[in-house]
Motif scaffolding. Structure first.
Motif, PDB file in Angstrom:
ATOM      1  N   GLU A  19     -25.075  -7.324  80.584  1.00 55.37           N
ATOM      2  CA  GLU A  19     -26.424  -7.492  80.146  1.00 55.37           C
ATOM      3  C   GLU A  19     -26.988  -7.635  78.687  1.00 55.37           C
ATOM      4  N   SER A  22     -26.920 -10.796  77.408  1.00 54.15           N
ATOM      5  CA  SER A  22     -28.610 -11.391  77.811  1.00 54.15           C
ATOM      6  C   SER A  22     -29.386 -10.953  76.799  1.00 54.15           C
ATOM      7  N   ILE A  23     -29.429  -9.911  76.902  1.00 53.14           N
ATOM      8  CA  ILE A  23     -30.857  -9.483  76.337  1.00 53.14           C
ATOM      9  C   ILE A  23     -30.641  -9.806  74.970  1.00 53.14           C
ATOM     10  N   PRO A 290     -31.223  -1.633  76.955  1.00 52.01           N
ATOM     11  CA  PRO A 290     -31.997  -1.830  75.461  1.00 52.01           C
ATOM     12  C   PRO A 290     -31.872  -0.530  74.586  1.00 52.01           C
ATOM     13  N   TYR A 293     -28.647  -1.982  72.791  1.00 56.76           N
ATOM     14  CA  TYR A 293     -29.214  -3.490  71.632  1.00 56.76           C
ATOM     15  C   TYR A 293     -30.249  -2.986  70.497  1.00 56.76           C
TER      16      TYR A 293
END
Ligand code: R5P
Length: 302
Positions: A19, A22-23, A290, A293
């Motif tokens: 994930e 991808s972010i 998130p 990130y």
């Protein structure tokens, strides 16, 4: 794509590595992790790491000691293979609750674990809602720039998205949970929050006192860092129902859900029971990717 940065996931971190890559449009690398016939752990780094910044993600849970050794082996190999910078993301840091000698002769487990991290040399360590009650200088302890971020904001966004949070009080089930109740309240437009008082009798049994909290006729969101045996949440829910709470939702960052905790919690018929994916579980409906990130781009200034 940031050509230099590589994201790698261990056995308990690959879902987050995928994930995160991808972010951030980061390259996702590969690891081979398996067992030798005698039970020893084998790790092989399959992507070129020489001269690169490597973000390695693994939670230290489920098979806790296995996960620790896999993590240490991998980070040491990354260093040895010439990684320029290693950023370890340990969403769930195990042993953090054994941060003192509560009885004579006990090992202070988190100190030993930290020494292992220090020995393999990481540049940054990102972890999520780690118990830091008696650890005053985690950067010194782990020998790395230490970042303890929270998953509670992601939980709050989930509640806001999926429920009507009017007439709702945020409750921390014990005094330590005040920090998470406060963050949840801030994220939910300043909802009222309060904490209960918990006394732990055994690892599985706790007693909860509610003091003066006023939840009669109100909905409640209980927020905590960990659900382990479920004892804390079960007793808190019982106590809040006795005080006349209406619908009860529970959000926890690390859903360990040991033994039959999940079924015991289902029996409470909560309005919602949600955890994050620091640990994959039947209630891991919220991603901490998130939050990771956002910390990463601050560290890397990208
Ligand atoms: C402890 O102080 C933590 O914040 C949690 O409340 C605790 O780990 C939950 O454990 P259990 O689910 O076994 O009651």
């Amino acid at each position: 794509m940031n050509e230099e940065l590589l994201v790698l996931g261990g056995s308990n971190g690959e879902h987050l590595a995928i994930e995160l890559s991808s972010i951030g449009a980061f390259e996702l690398g590969s690891l081979e992790v398996r067992k030798f016939p005698d039970g020893e752990t084998y790790v092989r780094v399959l992507t070129k790491v020489d001269g690169r910044t490597v973000v390695y993600i693994n939670s230290l849970q489920r098979n806790v000691n296995e996960a620790i050794f896999e993590t240490i082996l991998t980070i040491d190999a990354l260093r040895d293979l010439g990684a320029k910078e290693v950023i370890a993301v340990i969403p769930y840091m195990s042993y953090a609750r054994q941060d003192a000698r509560f009885n004579p002769g006990e090992a202070i487990s988190i100190y030993t674990l930290a020494k292992m991290f220090k020995a393999v040399k990481i540049d940054h360590l990102i972890t999520i809602d780690m118990h830091l009650h008696r650890i005053s200088n985690p950067s010194d302890l782990f020998g790395a720039n230490f970042h303890n971020i929270t998953g509670v904001r992601e939980l709050a966004k989930y509640f806001e998205r999926t429920h009507d949070i009017e007439n709702t009080v945020v409750i921390g089930p014990d005094e330590e949970a005040e920090q998470w109740a406060k963050v949840m309240s801030e994220e939910l437009n300043g909802l009222e929050y309060a904490v209960l008082k918990k006394t732990r009798i055994t690892a599985e049994k706790v007693v909860i006192e509610t003091g003066g909290v006023n939840v009669a006729g109100k909905n409640v969101i209980i927020v905590d860092d960990i659900i382990s045996t479920g004892g804390t949440i079960i007793e808190a829910v019982k106590a809040l129902k006795e005080l006349g709470a209406r619908e009860i939702m529970v959000g926890a960052v690390h859903p360990l859900l040991i033994g039959n905790a999940y079924n015991r919690l289902l029996r409470l018929r909560l309005k919602d029971l949600v955890g994050t994916n620091t640990i994959l579980s039947p209630i891991s409906k919220v991603s901490v990717a998130p939050a990771i990130y956002s910390e990463l781009i601050t560290i890397l200034s990208i």
